[in-house]
Design a protein around this motif. Structure first.
Motif, PDB file in Angstrom:
ATOM      1  N   LEU A 184      32.751  39.879  40.764  1.00 50.67           N
ATOM      2  CA  LEU A 184      32.294  38.511  41.011  1.00 50.67           C
ATOM      3  C   LEU A 184      32.379  37.639  39.765  1.00 50.67           C
ATOM      4  O   LEU A 184      32.794  36.487  39.832  1.00 50.67           O
ATOM      5  N   SER A 185      31.946  38.186  38.628  1.00 48.12           N
ATOM      6  CA  SER A 185      31.965  37.385  37.403  1.00 48.12           C
ATOM      7  C   SER A 185      31.838  38.261  36.165  1.00 48.12           C
ATOM      8  O   SER A 185      31.452  39.431  36.245  1.00 48.12           O
ATOM      9  N   ILE A 186      32.162  37.638  35.037  1.00 47.64           N
ATOM     10  CA  ILE A 186      32.001  38.270  33.722  1.00 47.64           C
ATOM     11  C   ILE A 186      31.203  37.288  32.869  1.00 47.64           C
ATOM     12  O   ILE A 186      31.496  36.092  32.861  1.00 47.64           O
ATOM     13  N   ARG A 187      30.206  37.808  32.166  1.00 48.55           N
ATOM     14  CA  ARG A 187      29.448  36.926  31.278  1.00 48.55           C
ATOM     15  C   ARG A 187      29.131  37.646  29.971  1.00 48.55           C
ATOM     16  O   ARG A 187      29.079  38.870  29.917  1.00 48.55           O
TER      17      ARG A 187
ATOM     18  N   ARG B  12      47.751  40.057  42.602  1.00 48.28           N
ATOM     19  CA  ARG B  12      48.610  40.612  41.549  1.00 48.28           C
ATOM     20  C   ARG B  12      47.919  41.815  40.910  1.00 48.28           C
ATOM     21  O   ARG B  12      46.715  41.806  40.709  1.00 48.28           O
ATOM     22  N   ARG B  13      48.708  42.827  40.569  1.00 47.56           N
ATOM     23  CA  ARG B  13      48.209  43.971  39.808  1.00 47.56           C
ATOM     24  C   ARG B  13      48.108  43.520  38.358  1.00 47.56           C
ATOM     25  O   ARG B  13      49.047  42.950  37.798  1.00 47.56           O
ATOM     26  N   SER B  14      46.944  43.744  37.771  1.00 48.24           N
ATOM     27  CA  SER B  14      46.684  43.270  36.409  1.00 48.24           C
ATOM     28  C   SER B  14      45.875  44.307  35.642  1.00 48.24           C
ATOM     29  O   SER B  14      45.264  45.200  36.239  1.00 48.24           O
ATOM     30  N   VAL B  15      45.865  44.151  34.343  1.00 45.64           N
ATOM     31  CA  VAL B  15      45.019  44.957  33.472  1.00 45.64           C
ATOM     32  C   VAL B  15      44.084  44.020  32.726  1.00 45.64           C
ATOM     33  O   VAL B  15      44.509  42.990  32.193  1.00 45.64           O
TER      34      VAL B  15
ATOM     35  N   SER C 109      37.007  35.056  33.432  1.00 45.53           N
ATOM     36  CA  SER C 109      36.142  35.367  34.568  1.00 45.53           C
ATOM     37  C   SER C 109      36.586  34.622  35.820  1.00 45.53           C
ATOM     38  O   SER C 109      36.624  35.195  36.917  1.00 45.53           O
ATOM     39  N   ALA C 110      36.936  33.364  35.679  1.00 42.89           N
ATOM     40  CA  ALA C 110      37.392  32.578  36.835  1.00 42.89           C
ATOM     41  C   ALA C 110      38.671  33.159  37.431  1.00 42.89           C
ATOM     42  O   ALA C 110      38.852  33.170  38.658  1.00 42.89           O
ATOM     43  N   HIS C 111      39.553  33.685  36.584  1.00 47.76           N
ATOM     44  CA  HIS C 111      40.820  34.231  37.068  1.00 47.76           C
ATOM     45  C   HIS C 111      40.688  35.618  37.693  1.00 47.76           C
ATOM     46  O   HIS C 111      41.570  36.032  38.451  1.00 47.76           O
TER      47      HIS C 111
ATOM     48  N   ASN D  42      43.347  44.571  41.131  1.00 52.29           N
ATOM     49  CA  ASN D  42      44.172  43.782  42.037  1.00 52.29           C
ATOM     50  C   ASN D  42      43.460  42.436  42.142  1.00 52.29           C
ATOM     51  O   ASN D  42      42.475  42.304  42.863  1.00 52.29           O
ATOM     52  N   ARG D  43      43.942  41.468  41.381  1.00 52.70           N
ATOM     53  CA  ARG D  43      43.234  40.193  41.330  1.00 52.70           C
ATOM     54  C   ARG D  43      43.815  39.211  42.335  1.00 52.70           C
ATOM     55  O   ARG D  43      45.007  39.215  42.611  1.00 52.70           O
ATOM     56  N   PHE D  44      42.928  38.393  42.889  1.00 54.03           N
ATOM     57  CA  PHE D  44      43.354  37.308  43.758  1.00 54.03           C
ATOM     58  C   PHE D  44      43.903  36.217  42.852  1.00 54.03           C
ATOM     59  O   PHE D  44      43.248  35.810  41.893  1.00 54.03           O
ATOM     60  N   ALA D  45      45.114  35.745  43.128  1.00 56.28           N
ATOM     61  CA  ALA D  45      45.785  34.762  42.265  1.00 56.28           C
ATOM     62  C   ALA D  45      45.318  33.354  42.637  1.00 56.28           C
ATOM     63  O   ALA D  45      46.015  32.606  43.322  1.00 56.28           O
TER      64      ALA D  45
END
Length: 143
Positions: A91-94, A62-65, A16-18, A43-46
């Protein structure tokens, strides 16, 4: 490049943080009911990148799955599947356990949007797909 696995609630907090502030098109989310897999191309912020600093003022995405296994059902709130070009910010995963190891994985997006995945167990994977590109700015958090 990042490659993470989440096999319990604590691992999921790290993932979640990543993926905080990842940008996702609605059309880049898929549920394969037969395989019981939910997948998001993001598209995650690194956040972990050494170039992402106050002093450097250079930021990367970065493009991620991101995918989850053992998914029995998916419910959406505020997300319309046929609006494939709508963009969401994660924003988050829980995880909320219900009948361990089963439970609910919630993906919370900006603007009161959310996904609920009913899962048999926690199994998620985050994998970067390629090189980073420069982001115009760092996500801002107010509070």
């Amino acid at each position: 490049m990042l490659k993470l696995a989440a096999l319990d609630e604590d691992d999921l907090k790290i993932v979640s943080a990543h993926v905080q502030d990842a940008v996702i098109r609605v059309g880049d989310m898929r549920w394969d009911k037969g395989a019981r897999r939910f997948l998001l191309e993001i598209n995650r912020f690194a956040w972990e990148s050494p170039v992402n600093s106050v002093f450097n003022q250079r930021y990367e995405r970065r493009r991620s799955v991101l995918h989850f296994e053992g998914v029995q059902a998916v419910r959406a709130s505020g997300i319309t599947r046929d609006k494939v070009d709508d963009v969401l910010v994660l924003l988050s995963i829980r995880f909320t356990p219900e009948d361990a190891p089963a439970g609910t994985i919630e993906l919370i997006f900006a603007g009161d949007h959310a996904l609920r995945l009913q899962v048999d167990y926690v199994e998620g994977r985050l994998t970067d797909l390629g090189a980073a590109w420069e982001a115009g700015s760092k996500p801002a958090h107010f509070g």
